[in-house]
Enzyme design. Structure first.
Site, PDB file in Angstrom:
ATOM      1  N   GLY A   1       0.799  -1.216   0.000  1.00  0.00           N
ATOM      2  CA  GLY A   1       0.000   0.000   0.000  1.00  0.00           C
ATOM      3  C   GLY A   1       0.830   1.263   0.000  1.00  0.00           C
ATOM      4  O   GLY A   1       2.066   1.224   0.072  1.00  0.00           O
TER       5      GLY A   1
ATOM      6  N   VAL B   1       1.187   3.722   2.299  1.00  0.00           N
ATOM      7  CA  VAL B   1       1.969   3.930   3.510  1.00  0.00           C
ATOM      8  C   VAL B   1       2.973   2.802   3.696  1.00  0.00           C
ATOM      9  O   VAL B   1       4.105   3.030   4.125  1.00  0.00           O
ATOM     10  CB  VAL B   1       1.050   4.067   4.740  1.00  0.00           C
ATOM     11  CG1 VAL B   1       1.869   4.128   6.025  1.00  0.00           C
ATOM     12  CG2 VAL B   1       0.184   5.317   4.617  1.00  0.00           C
TER      13      VAL B   1
ATOM     14  N   ARG C   1      -4.434 -10.705  -2.460  1.00  0.00           N
ATOM     15  CA  ARG C   1      -4.427 -10.043  -3.773  1.00  0.00           C
ATOM     16  C   ARG C   1      -3.048  -9.521  -4.140  1.00  0.00           C
ATOM     17  O   ARG C   1      -2.646  -9.543  -5.300  1.00  0.00           O
ATOM     18  CB  ARG C   1      -5.442  -8.897  -3.766  1.00  0.00           C
ATOM     19  CG  ARG C   1      -5.605  -8.195  -5.110  1.00  0.00           C
ATOM     20  CD  ARG C   1      -6.603  -7.060  -5.027  1.00  0.00           C
ATOM     21  NE  ARG C   1      -6.140  -5.974  -4.183  1.00  0.00           N
ATOM     22  CZ  ARG C   1      -6.674  -5.656  -3.014  1.00  0.00           C
ATOM     23  NH1 ARG C   1      -7.673  -6.358  -2.526  1.00  0.00           N
ATOM     24  NH2 ARG C   1      -6.208  -4.640  -2.301  1.00  0.00           N
ATOM     25  N   SER C   2      -2.303  -9.058  -3.143  1.00  0.00           N
ATOM     26  CA  SER C   2      -0.985  -8.470  -3.399  1.00  0.00           C
ATOM     27  C   SER C   2       0.153  -9.469  -3.261  1.00  0.00           C
ATOM     28  O   SER C   2       1.286  -9.166  -3.660  1.00  0.00           O
ATOM     29  CB  SER C   2      -0.748  -7.299  -2.431  1.00  0.00           C
ATOM     30  OG  SER C   2      -1.708  -6.278  -2.632  1.00  0.00           O
TER      31      SER C   2
ATOM     32  N   ARG D   1      -5.759   3.210  18.983  1.00  0.00           N
ATOM     33  CA  ARG D   1      -5.292   4.499  19.489  1.00  0.00           C
ATOM     34  C   ARG D   1      -5.893   4.900  20.832  1.00  0.00           C
ATOM     35  O   ARG D   1      -5.220   5.475  21.679  1.00  0.00           O
ATOM     36  CB  ARG D   1      -5.568   5.599  18.458  1.00  0.00           C
ATOM     37  CG  ARG D   1      -4.707   5.493  17.219  1.00  0.00           C
ATOM     38  CD  ARG D   1      -5.114   6.528  16.188  1.00  0.00           C
ATOM     39  NE  ARG D   1      -4.404   6.333  14.931  1.00  0.00           N
ATOM     40  CZ  ARG D   1      -4.826   6.814  13.763  1.00  0.00           C
ATOM     41  NH1 ARG D   1      -5.948   7.524  13.710  1.00  0.00           N
ATOM     42  NH2 ARG D   1      -4.128   6.581  12.670  1.00  0.00           N
TER      43      ARG D   1
ATOM     44  N   CYS E   1      -2.773  11.268  11.091  1.00  0.00           N
ATOM     45  CA  CYS E   1      -1.794  12.103  10.391  1.00  0.00           C
ATOM     46  C   CYS E   1      -1.885  13.576  10.776  1.00  0.00           C
ATOM     47  O   CYS E   1      -0.858  14.220  11.058  1.00  0.00           O
ATOM     48  CB  CYS E   1      -1.950  11.929   8.877  1.00  0.00           C
ATOM     49  SG  CYS E   1      -3.652  11.956   8.284  1.00  0.00           S
TER      50      CYS E   1
ATOM     51  N   GLN F   1      -6.878  18.775   4.145  1.00  0.00           N
ATOM     52  CA  GLN F   1      -6.169  17.507   4.041  1.00  0.00           C
ATOM     53  C   GLN F   1      -6.060  16.994   2.606  1.00  0.00           C
ATOM     54  O   GLN F   1      -7.035  16.965   1.853  1.00  0.00           O
ATOM     55  CB  GLN F   1      -6.844  16.464   4.936  1.00  0.00           C
ATOM     56  CG  GLN F   1      -6.745  16.859   6.404  1.00  0.00           C
ATOM     57  CD  GLN F   1      -7.341  15.835   7.355  1.00  0.00           C
ATOM     58  OE1 GLN F   1      -8.038  16.212   8.292  1.00  0.00           O
ATOM     59  NE2 GLN F   1      -7.073  14.560   7.149  1.00  0.00           N
TER      60      GLN F   1
ATOM     61  N   SER G   1      -4.066  12.135  -0.691  1.00  0.00           N
ATOM     62  CA  SER G   1      -3.281  10.937  -0.382  1.00  0.00           C
ATOM     63  C   SER G   1      -3.633  10.373   0.988  1.00  0.00           C
ATOM     64  O   SER G   1      -3.349   9.209   1.273  1.00  0.00           O
ATOM     65  CB  SER G   1      -1.787  11.233  -0.457  1.00  0.00           C
ATOM     66  OG  SER G   1      -1.438  12.323   0.374  1.00  0.00           O
TER      67      SER G   1
ATOM     68  N   HIS H   1      -0.742  17.723   4.389  1.00  0.00           N
ATOM     69  CA  HIS H   1      -1.893  18.236   5.147  1.00  0.00           C
ATOM     70  C   HIS H   1      -1.543  19.600   5.737  1.00  0.00           C
ATOM     71  O   HIS H   1      -0.409  19.830   6.195  1.00  0.00           O
ATOM     72  CB  HIS H   1      -2.261  17.302   6.292  1.00  0.00           C
ATOM     73  CG  HIS H   1      -2.938  16.037   5.877  1.00  0.00           C
ATOM     74  ND1 HIS H   1      -3.299  15.753   4.583  1.00  0.00           N
ATOM     75  CD2 HIS H   1      -3.338  14.960   6.622  1.00  0.00           C
ATOM     76  CE1 HIS H   1      -3.891  14.564   4.539  1.00  0.00           C
ATOM     77  NE2 HIS H   1      -3.923  14.063   5.759  1.00  0.00           N
TER      78      HIS H   1
ATOM     79  N   ASN I   1       1.749  14.193   4.938  1.00  0.00           N
ATOM     80  CA  ASN I   1       0.894  13.273   5.697  1.00  0.00           C
ATOM     81  C   ASN I   1       1.275  11.812   5.561  1.00  0.00           C
ATOM     82  O   ASN I   1       1.018  11.009   6.458  1.00  0.00           O
ATOM     83  CB  ASN I   1      -0.567  13.450   5.270  1.00  0.00           C
ATOM     84  CG  ASN I   1      -0.752  13.325   3.769  1.00  0.00           C
ATOM     85  OD1 ASN I   1      -0.252  14.152   3.009  1.00  0.00           O
ATOM     86  ND2 ASN I   1      -1.466  12.309   3.335  1.00  0.00           N
TER      87      ASN I   1
END
Length: 336
Positions: free
Chosen positions: A13, A15, A39-40, A101, A132, A159, A162, A239, A312
């Site tokens: 991905g 990030v 899939r990846s 978090r 972010c 923002q 991305s 951002h 970000n």
């Protein structure tokens, strides 16, 4: 001494790939395993001068490997399922999703702001990477909190697309060609959308609530009045956050600037007469947080306005996570 082993979950991905780039830039040598969805799986990525084949993430991925660290950026549902499995197998998880978090047993860390919270990883073996926009806002707010105290904080965010992943970027590119959006509820090209994440019963969108809750946790100010409005804008990377802060004590502007200079990674760009102020186009591709347009808010006592910008995907996600990893590695080395 045994080389550390690191798993990168969600390696294919946006990030995840930035994780790899930052790990290589910061020369964190380790034995790596790259994991992603079925899939990846099978895809190939060049990393540290070596070609890695992405493996499928399964419930056995951690059982069959001895990892020291696992960097996760594969979404909340994946983290909820697999982060505990990784921790049970002995890895310390650094998770980029919102899944952990606000768990009281999980530290939420911005290394320049609250590195003392790192010891909390021993509770569950999981460390959370903040949102972010929250990450970048924490650097100037920590400086202000330390020096003057915080009475109230108001956020307005601008923002980049991305922040919504690869499809967010495609929506902007496609929209510029007149095509309909696939990720956003409205066209983003030539538009601003005051809607990020899901709508909550209290009238806020989840992105706004994240900033409110995470600010209080990171700064260890559980009753701090905070409010936010989050807006998606047609910018690819970077951002921007307008921060209005009411301070607990009077201040001189030079005192504010001196407080900012004390925070590692915070760069002051504040000469508006000469068109110098933070902008996404300059922040993109860097690991710094930029602050400018620093001025009094004359509408309240001890009020201050700031304009804060950062990349970000880098500081707001990958770099912050890698900085946490560096703190852990240093801690382990010192304990040996």
């Amino acid at each position: 001494m045994r080389r550390i082993r690191i798993a990168v979950v969600g390696a294919s991905g946006m990030v995840g790939r930035m994780f790899l780039r930052v790990l290589q830039e910061r020369n964190i040598e380790a034995d790596y395993v790259l994991l992603a969805s079925k899939r990846s799986a099978g895809g190939r990525i060049e990393f540290f001068g070596k070609e890695y084949v992405i493996e499928e993430l399964t419930t056995d991925s951690f059982k069959n490997n001895r990892f020291d660290l696992a960097l996760f950026s594969a979404g909340g549902s994946v983290s909820l399922t697999y982060a505990p499995l990784a921790a049970e197998a002995g890895a310390i998880v650094i998770d980029n999703s919102s899944a952990w978090r606000m768990d009281e047993a999980v530290p939420l860390i911005v290394p320049e702001v609250n590195p003392q919270a790192l010891d909390g990883y021993k509770n569950k073996g999981i460390i959370a990477n903040p949102n972010c926009s929250t990450i970048q806002a924490m650097l100037p707010l920590k400086a202000l909190s330390n020096r003057f105290g915080l009475k109230r904080v108001v956020y307005s965010t601008y923002q980049a697309v991305s922040g919504a992943g690869m499809q967010g970027c495609l929506d902007l590119s496609d929209g510029l060609k007149g095509e309909k959006p696939k990720k956003f509820p409205h066209p983003i090209a030539g538009n601003c959308i005051p809607h990020i994440d899901v709508y909550l019963p209290n009238g806020y969108f989840k992105e706004e609530q994240k900033m409110i809750d995470e600010t209080r946790k990171i700064l260890d100010l559980p009753t701090l009045p905070v409010t936010a409005t989050a807006v998606r804008v047609p910018v690819y990377h970077g951002h921007s956050v307008s921060i209005n802060a009411e301070l607990c004590s009077p201040f001189e502007m030079e005192e504010v600037l001196e407080a900012f200079r004390r925070i590692e990674g915070l760069v002051i760009e504040d000469d508006p007469k000469n068109n110098v102020y933070p902008m996404p186009v300059k922040a993109a591709g860097t690991d710094f947080v930029y602050v400018g347009r620093i001025r009094r808010d004359f509408s309240v006592e001890s009020g201050l306005n700031l304009w804060c910008v950062a990349d970000n995907v880098r500081k707001g996600a990958a770099t912050n996570a890698v900085q946490i990893a560096e703190l852990l590695i240093k801690k382990w080395e010192e304990e040996k």
